[in-house]
Design a protein around this motif. Structure first.
Motif, PDB file in Angstrom:
ATOM      1  N   ARG A 134     -10.484  -8.932  30.951  1.00  0.00           N
ATOM      2  CA  ARG A 134     -11.699  -9.730  30.781  1.00  0.00           C
ATOM      3  C   ARG A 134     -11.811 -10.716  31.932  1.00  0.00           C
ATOM      4  NH1 ARG A 134     -13.241 -13.575  25.553  1.00  0.00           N
ATOM      5  NH2 ARG A 134     -14.980 -14.683  26.526  1.00  0.00           N
ATOM      6  N   LYS A 135     -12.942 -10.701  32.591  1.00  0.00           N
ATOM      7  CA  LYS A 135     -13.229 -11.650  33.657  1.00  0.00           C
ATOM      8  C   LYS A 135     -14.404 -12.508  33.216  1.00  0.00           C
ATOM      9  CE  LYS A 135     -11.877  -8.450  37.354  1.00  0.00           C
ATOM     10  NZ  LYS A 135     -12.362  -7.705  38.552  1.00  0.00           N
ATOM     11  N   GLN A 136     -14.222 -13.799  33.269  1.00  0.00           N
ATOM     12  CA  GLN A 136     -15.311 -14.691  32.887  1.00  0.00           C
ATOM     13  C   GLN A 136     -15.400 -15.832  33.883  1.00  0.00           C
ATOM     14  OE1 GLN A 136     -16.178 -15.170  28.808  1.00  0.00           O
ATOM     15  NE2 GLN A 136     -16.666 -17.341  28.980  1.00  0.00           N
ATOM     16  N   THR A 137     -16.602 -16.054  34.348  1.00  0.00           N
ATOM     17  CA  THR A 137     -16.859 -17.176  35.243  1.00  0.00           C
ATOM     18  C   THR A 137     -17.740 -18.176  34.517  1.00  0.00           C
ATOM     19  OG1 THR A 137     -16.690 -15.797  37.221  1.00  0.00           O
ATOM     20  CG2 THR A 137     -17.841 -17.895  37.440  1.00  0.00           C
ATOM     21  N   THR A 138     -17.190 -19.344  34.271  1.00  0.00           N
ATOM     22  CA  THR A 138     -17.934 -20.413  33.615  1.00  0.00           C
ATOM     23  C   THR A 138     -18.418 -21.390  34.671  1.00  0.00           C
ATOM     24  OG1 THR A 138     -16.592 -20.203  31.622  1.00  0.00           O
ATOM     25  CG2 THR A 138     -17.832 -22.228  31.883  1.00  0.00           C
ATOM     26  N   ARG A 139     -19.713 -21.547  34.748  1.00  0.00           N
ATOM     27  CA  ARG A 139     -20.316 -22.564  35.616  1.00  0.00           C
ATOM     28  C   ARG A 139     -20.959 -23.579  34.685  1.00  0.00           C
ATOM     29  NH1 ARG A 139     -21.951 -17.592  37.318  1.00  0.00           N
ATOM     30  NH2 ARG A 139     -21.091 -16.817  39.290  1.00  0.00           N
ATOM     31  N   TRP A 140     -20.351 -24.741  34.583  1.00  0.00           N
ATOM     32  CA  TRP A 140     -20.741 -25.730  33.581  1.00  0.00           C
ATOM     33  C   TRP A 140     -20.776 -27.086  34.261  1.00  0.00           C
ATOM     34  CZ3 TRP A 140     -19.478 -30.078  30.791  1.00  0.00           C
ATOM     35  CH2 TRP A 140     -20.007 -30.199  29.490  1.00  0.00           C
ATOM     36  N   SER A 141     -21.993 -27.573  34.497  1.00  0.00           N
ATOM     37  CA  SER A 141     -22.117 -28.821  35.254  1.00  0.00           C
ATOM     38  C   SER A 141     -21.807 -30.031  34.381  1.00  0.00           C
ATOM     39  CB  SER A 141     -23.535 -28.958  35.811  1.00  0.00           C
ATOM     40  OG  SER A 141     -24.419 -29.443  34.812  1.00  0.00           O
ATOM     41  N   THR A 142     -21.529 -31.124  35.024  1.00  0.00           N
ATOM     42  CA  THR A 142     -21.453 -32.394  34.320  1.00  0.00           C
ATOM     43  C   THR A 142     -22.833 -32.754  33.782  1.00  0.00           C
ATOM     44  OG1 THR A 142     -20.794 -34.711  34.539  1.00  0.00           O
ATOM     45  CG2 THR A 142     -21.975 -33.751  36.382  1.00  0.00           C
ATOM     46  N   TYR A 143     -22.868 -33.689  32.826  1.00  0.00           N
ATOM     47  CA  TYR A 143     -24.149 -34.261  32.422  1.00  0.00           C
ATOM     48  C   TYR A 143     -24.481 -35.348  33.440  1.00  0.00           C
ATOM     49  CZ  TYR A 143     -24.364 -31.673  28.061  1.00  0.00           C
ATOM     50  OH  TYR A 143     -24.460 -30.663  27.127  1.00  0.00           O
ATOM     51  N   ASN A 144     -25.393 -35.013  34.343  1.00  0.00           N
ATOM     52  CA  ASN A 144     -25.645 -35.784  35.551  1.00  0.00           C
ATOM     53  C   ASN A 144     -26.595 -36.952  35.258  1.00  0.00           C
ATOM     54  OD1 ASN A 144     -25.785 -36.303  38.449  1.00  0.00           O
ATOM     55  ND2 ASN A 144     -27.819 -35.374  38.343  1.00  0.00           N
ATOM     56  N   TRP A 145     -26.025 -38.062  34.776  1.00  0.00           N
ATOM     57  CA  TRP A 145     -26.828 -39.256  34.473  1.00  0.00           C
ATOM     58  C   TRP A 145     -27.100 -40.005  35.771  1.00  0.00           C
ATOM     59  CZ3 TRP A 145     -26.735 -44.506  35.077  1.00  0.00           C
ATOM     60  CH2 TRP A 145     -27.559 -45.270  34.232  1.00  0.00           C
ATOM     61  N   GLY A 146     -28.344 -40.412  35.948  1.00  0.00           N
ATOM     62  CA  GLY A 146     -28.697 -41.189  37.121  1.00  0.00           C
ATOM     63  C   GLY A 146     -29.796 -42.178  36.799  1.00  0.00           C
ATOM     64  N   VAL A 147     -29.746 -43.342  37.434  1.00  0.00           N
ATOM     65  CA  VAL A 147     -30.719 -44.391  37.165  1.00  0.00           C
ATOM     66  C   VAL A 147     -32.059 -44.052  37.808  1.00  0.00           C
ATOM     67  CG1 VAL A 147     -30.056 -45.760  39.187  1.00  0.00           C
ATOM     68  CG2 VAL A 147     -31.085 -46.880  37.213  1.00  0.00           C
ATOM     69  N   LEU A 148     -33.152 -44.351  37.093  1.00  0.00           N
ATOM     70  CA  LEU A 148     -34.497 -44.256  37.653  1.00  0.00           C
ATOM     71  C   LEU A 148     -34.987 -45.624  38.106  1.00  0.00           C
ATOM     72  CD1 LEU A 148     -36.235 -41.784  35.142  1.00  0.00           C
ATOM     73  CD2 LEU A 148     -35.144 -41.268  37.334  1.00  0.00           C
ATOM     74  N   SER A 149     -34.830 -46.614  37.233  1.00  0.00           N
ATOM     75  CA  SER A 149     -35.147 -47.983  37.645  1.00  0.00           C
ATOM     76  C   SER A 149     -34.373 -48.932  36.743  1.00  0.00           C
ATOM     77  CB  SER A 149     -36.657 -48.263  37.561  1.00  0.00           C
ATOM     78  OG  SER A 149     -37.114 -48.337  36.225  1.00  0.00           O
ATOM     79  N   GLU A 150     -33.926 -50.028  37.313  1.00  0.00           N
ATOM     80  CA  GLU A 150     -33.159 -51.044  36.598  1.00  0.00           C
ATOM     81  C   GLU A 150     -33.262 -52.360  37.360  1.00  0.00           C
ATOM     82  OE1 GLU A 150     -31.831 -52.022  34.108  1.00  0.00           O
ATOM     83  OE2 GLU A 150     -31.011 -50.436  32.856  1.00  0.00           O
ATOM     84  N   GLY A 176     -32.978 -52.168  42.199  1.00  0.00           N
ATOM     85  CA  GLY A 176     -34.295 -52.183  42.824  1.00  0.00           C
ATOM     86  C   GLY A 176     -35.433 -52.592  41.922  1.00  0.00           C
ATOM     87  N   GLY A 177     -35.118 -53.004  40.690  1.00  0.00           N
ATOM     88  CA  GLY A 177     -36.163 -53.458  39.786  1.00  0.00           C
ATOM     89  C   GLY A 177     -36.618 -52.377  38.828  1.00  0.00           C
ATOM     90  N   GLN A 178     -37.419 -52.804  37.845  1.00  0.00           N
ATOM     91  CA  GLN A 178     -37.874 -51.914  36.782  1.00  0.00           C
ATOM     92  C   GLN A 178     -39.277 -51.386  37.085  1.00  0.00           C
ATOM     93  OE1 GLN A 178     -37.550 -54.554  33.427  1.00  0.00           O
ATOM     94  NE2 GLN A 178     -35.384 -54.098  33.092  1.00  0.00           N
ATOM     95  N   LYS A 179     -39.447 -50.066  36.838  1.00  0.00           N
ATOM     96  CA  LYS A 179     -40.743 -49.420  37.027  1.00  0.00           C
ATOM     97  C   LYS A 179     -41.293 -49.069  35.651  1.00  0.00           C
ATOM     98  CE  LYS A 179     -39.717 -47.667  41.652  1.00  0.00           C
ATOM     99  NZ  LYS A 179     -39.622 -46.476  42.542  1.00  0.00           N
ATOM    100  N   PHE A 180     -42.396 -49.714  35.290  1.00  0.00           N
ATOM    101  CA  PHE A 180     -42.925 -49.627  33.939  1.00  0.00           C
ATOM    102  C   PHE A 180     -43.886 -48.444  33.787  1.00  0.00           C
ATOM    103  CE2 PHE A 180     -41.267 -53.852  34.218  1.00  0.00           C
ATOM    104  CZ  PHE A 180     -40.796 -54.130  32.945  1.00  0.00           C
TER     105      PHE A 180
END
Length: 967
Positions: A475-491, A495-499
């Protein structure tokens, strides 16, 4: 899903070929998965059993004739398993309970039709098609039953102990999905079924259909058989939930120490499932009935999409109001004030799975005593996941009342705001875009297997036959499983908050206020009203704003729009990508090579009262894994310490590992027939279970949890810091779990359908798979940090024991129409001792802390029972089925609270009624979740066992109008 080529999962009618159809069906079902017995050829004749009685009789006969302890579900009517999915049907089997959540680590998301089966309290069962290994290409090692079309099944057999000729891999047991063959019936069979499913919360309808054509012919070159079947099913459902956050122990003035939830939240999820499948079978028996060839192709393709809106906070703390009400240990009702960060988020997740299985079985009977079978199988599988989230953010207070059976939750405008709550929560000026997250999986696997079985009929004294075989698989299995890529949009600290209204508050931390505008994406309006069908106020006036669903339509839109507007870096924008969008630690090829050999003797006493088998199986297993270590990258513009910026520099490097294991697996099964109605069994075996593929990842991804900080005490966050250093890893050196299994049963078969059985079981288990968080000193770029690493290990010994009771009967002795009444019921008790299942975490970043030591076995309900009322008389058949299980541990360590989460006692009532219009047409209605069950979860807060409610879930009732046509 992208085309992965042919995917195959095999169908092996490995049976001792007998001379009636009934023997073939029973042997193929009972021995094919359980014993992988040799097929031989012989004349066939049709045995017809129909309706509910026929299904129960077939299942009863499978159990009675099995070579070890077993139970079964049978569909005597073509395309007529008694439930809407294989997993839902399995919950009727003694000893089986099914999981209702999408994943055990994520008890905040309910599932459409369940997501896994526990057999006698354990998840380590083996899944197969027609006696052969099969799997889904995810982080697991087995098959996702919920993705298999039930319309393709003729029966499902659950083996609870082992014989030597069974493929290794199931400590709890083996669950075998049996598909239909053209030689199962005499002549032409045509079947069609269609259904229209309606779900009441979603308020939508969706179709099901399946079709089957089967025929067999007698020619000059022998018997020929052909079968083709197809199924297509859609289901659209919803579920709502209200929950409270992790509790904190506060010292309340004039009250004392009390547990208080940090917040409360609400969630609404729409789920769409589409499942297709089919099979193609060719069979040939030579004129002399000494050769039988079976070629089969089975395909299962399923996709599930769920769209979620929620309003909650995972980390900000609300303080209880002065008028709050408490019990002796906890907060009950009041207002949680000042929790200044509530996420208003939208999430879309799409999962697609594909399994294809091709098999060829050649069964020979060269002499009267010698039987041989050669079997070849090729399986390919694929799993793809796209998970996208966008988090808006606002301030809120929340009024809650947890004193009743159902919670009452009302979000209100924070203190000091001049707007009313209704105006506040619908004003886009009060929401800003905080963060986004993407996750992708793209995994595939393939397996090849060859098996040779030989059996010689000795028929001397006690020895009936001697059987042996060889099996090799890769059995050959290739698992490609990314991290849960959290990233800031505004804070404020980025750089401040975008409403939502297009205003950009760009006030720097140490400067004068500044505002501007930006091209704000469209947002959505979402309603949390009438949350529990009017049984509770739910979210009173609960209209909120969420990020626009159009941003989650696909990954291209998500990436381009969030990148253009907010500068968000998606998974595709990372450095050091090695395979598409995946980093080295996220790309994990695993190769498993397995060889096994067995010998088994079948014995029978001179009066045939005592029968059994004794055997020995030897298996060797070699793993080769690849992976890597990577460090996430932190934006260098953030005001973080220099050593944190150096440590999280985005570097990665390769790793690889190899491991080997071998095991001797003896087994003994004895059946004593007391008389025509009574029999006793004893089974003993040594069994193993393999770790899930995801556990074997040779990789580690190190990442940071960044939080904002108020350094000058003015109530405004003006800095950032790394609050947690974390990593996820696998363990390529995990050993298989091992168990010594013992079963004793007493079975009474008192008429064609009636049966009563009692079973005792005991399992002595070693080398459990345990996941936890452990501190590890990790050095990168000249900087050393203590990282909390989550990963699996082998740990400890334990026992699982219990008993099962099962009963079924039609009361045919009653007069007239009353004779159609029947009853089917079963009960299972499971008790686990000394099972290592701790909640492990780090304490102050330096040492391991076992927060909860005496947790029960995950997924194990102590009590499970089914109670099914049956009716079949003249042209009417009906069923009313109640399934209940006691509370059980969902997960030792929830991803949000880090606490053990339990599912409370729960039951569900389902039913169906059918009417035979004529000999060929049947009409019916099916109903699921008739009583509108509310599912509750609880969180354990200390090792003394103190628990508080975590969430309340309600989901759709489903009604289906069905037509079945058979010729």
């Amino acid at each position: 899903m992208r085309d992965s080529g042919s995917n195959y999962s095999s169908n092996k009618s490995d049976t001792s070929f007998n001379h009636t159809l009934l023997a073939v069906c029973i042997a193929a079902a009972t021995l094919g998965a359980n014993a992988q017995e040799t097929q031989t050829a012989g004349p066939l004749e049709e045995v017809t059993v129909e309706g509910v009685r026929g299904s129960l009789k077939n299942a009863r006969d499978i159990k009675r004739d099995a070579a070890t302890v077993a139970d079964a579900i049978s569909a005597s009517d073509i395309n007529a398993l008694p439930d809407k999915s294989v997993l839902e049907a399995l919950q009727r089997v003694p000893g089986i309970s099914i999981e209702r959540f999408a994943a055990v680590e994520d008890p905040d998301h309910f599932s459409i039709e369940g997501s896994g089966a526990a057999l006698r309290g354990m998840a380590q069962s083996r899944s197969e098609f027609n006696g052969r290994d099969s799997f889904s290409a995810n982080n697991g090692s087995g098959l996702n039953f919920q993705d298999v079309p039930p319309e393709l099944m003729g029966s499902v057999i659950v083996y609870k102990n082992q014989t030597a000729d069974m493929i290794e891999g199931g400590i709890a047991g083996t669950i075998n999905l049996q598909t239909r063959k053209p030689f199962d019936s005499d002549g032409q069979q045509i079947a069609f079924s269609g259904a229209l499913n309606y779900t009441d919360m979603r308020g939508e309808s969706s179709p099901d259909f399946s079709a089957l054509y089967s025929n067999r012919w007698q020619t000059d070159v022998g018997g020929l058989g052909f079968l083709i079947s197809a199924a297509d099913s859609e289901l659209r459902v919803s579920n709502n939930s209200v929950g409270q956050g992790a509790p904190q122990l506060l010292d309340i003035p004039d009250v004392g120490e009390r547990w208080v939830p940090i917040n409360a939240g609400a969630r609404m999820v729409n789920q769409d499932r589409h499942r297709t499948g089919g099979s193609l079978v060719l069979q040939w028996a030579n004129p002399a009935d000494t050769t039988l060839a079976t070629l089969e192709y089975v395909r299962s393709d399923a996709s599930t999409t769920w769209y979620e809106n929620a309003f909650q906070s995972d980390d900000t703390v609300g303080n209880p109001s002065a008028d709050s009400v408490y019990t002796d240990d906890r907060f009950v009702s009041g207002t949680l004030q000042g929790a200044d960060r509530y996420n208003s988020f939208a999430r879309r997740s799409v999962t697609g799975t594909l399994v294809e299985d091709l098999s060829l079985n050649l069964a020979l009977h060269p002499t009267d005593r010698l039987q041989m079978a050669f079997d070849a199988q090729f399986v390919q599988a694929q799993t793809q996941v796209l998970d996208l989230s966008i988090f808006g953010n606002t301030r809120a207070d929340v009024e809650v009342d947890f004193s009743g059976d159902l919670p009452e939750v009302n979000f209100i405008a924070p203190a000091g705001v001049p707007q009313s709550s209704a105006a506040y929560f619908t004003d886009p000026a009060n929401y800003f875009y905080r963060a986004a997250m993407d996750h992708i999986e793209d995994s595939e696997g393939e397996a090849k297997a060859l098996q040779l079985d030989m059996e010689y009929d000795i028929d001397r004294g006690w020895f009936q036959s001697l059987k042996g075989g060889l099996r090799a698989s890769e059995r050959k299995q290739t698992t490609r499983w990314s991290t849960y890529n959290w990233g800031v949009l505004s804070e404020t600290w980025a750089g401040g908050q975008k409403f939502f209204n297009g205003v950009h508050d760009s006030t720097p931390w140490d400067g004068q206020p500044g505002t501007g505008t930006y091209p704000a994406p469209a947002h959505d309006v979402f309603h949390f009203n009438d949350f529990f069908r009017g049984n509770t106020p739910g979210i009173a006036g609960g209209t909120i704003l969420t990020p626009g669903a159009h941003l989650l339509a696909d990954h291209h839109t998500f990436r381009s729009e969030l990148g253009r507007i907010f500068g968000f870096n998606s998974l595709k924008d990372r450095n050091d990508l090695v395979d598409g969008i995946f980093t080295q630690p996220e790309y994990n090829p695993v190769r498993e090579e397995r060889q096994s050999a067995y010998v088994m003797a079948t014995v029978t006493s001179l009066d045939d009262a005592l029968t059994g088998n004794v055997g020995l199986r030897y298996v060797t297993l070699d793993y080769t894994t690849s992976g890597g270590v990577s460090y996430s990258s932190i934006n260098a513009s953030l005001p973080l310490p220099a050593d944190d910026l150096a440590f999280f520099n985005g570097d990665s490097y390769l790793t690889s590992s190899a491991a080997s294991h071998s095991q001797w697996l003896p087994s003994l099964n004895v059946k004593y027939t007391i008389n025509d109605e009574w029999l006793m069994r004893f089974g003993a075996s040594r069994a193993i279970a393999f770790p899930d593929m995801g556990m074997l990842r040779d990789s580690m991804g190190v990442y940071a949890i960044v939080t904002e900080v108020d350094t000058d005490g003015d109530g405004i966050d003006d800095a950032a810091r790394v609050s947690d250093y974390r990593a996820g890893t696998g363990n390529p050196f995990l050993k298989p779990m091992t168990a010594h299994n013992y079963d004793v049963s007493l079975e009474w078969y008192f008429n064609d359908v009636g049966a009563l059985s009692a079973s005792l079981f005991y399992k002595d288990i070693s080398d459990f798979f345990v996941s936890g968080a452990f501190p590890r000193a990790v050095t990168n770029n000249g900087v050393t940090k203590t990282v909390e690493v989550d990963g699996p290990v082998n740990l400890g010994d334990g026992t699982v024991r219990g008993f099962e009771l099962a009963y079924q009967q039609f009361f045919e002795q009653l007069p007239g129409a009353w004779s159609g009444l029947g009853l089917q019921t079963n009960y299972t008790y499971v008790d686990a001792k000394s099972v290592p299942n701790p909640n492990i975490s780090t304490n102050d970043g330096n040492e391991v802390a076992v927060a909860f030591e005496n947790l029960p076995l995950q997924g194990m309900s102590e009590h499970t029972y089914n109670l099914v009322g049956l009716y079949e008389y003249a042209d009417v058949s009906a069923r009313l089925a109640w399934n209940w299980r006691s509370e059980y541990l969902l997960t030792t360590r929830d991803v949000i609270t880090k606490l053990p989460i339990y599912n409370g006692d729960s039951g569900q009532l389902d039913g169906s009624v059918f009417y035979n219009v004529n000999d060929h047409v049947k009409l019916g209605l099916e109903a699921t979740n008739i009583l509108d069950q509310v599912t509750e979860t609880q969180m354990q807060v200390n090792d003394d066992g103190t628990r508080f409610n975590r969430s309340w879930f309600i989901n759709d009732r489903r009604i289906a109008a069905v037509i079945r046509i058979n010729f």
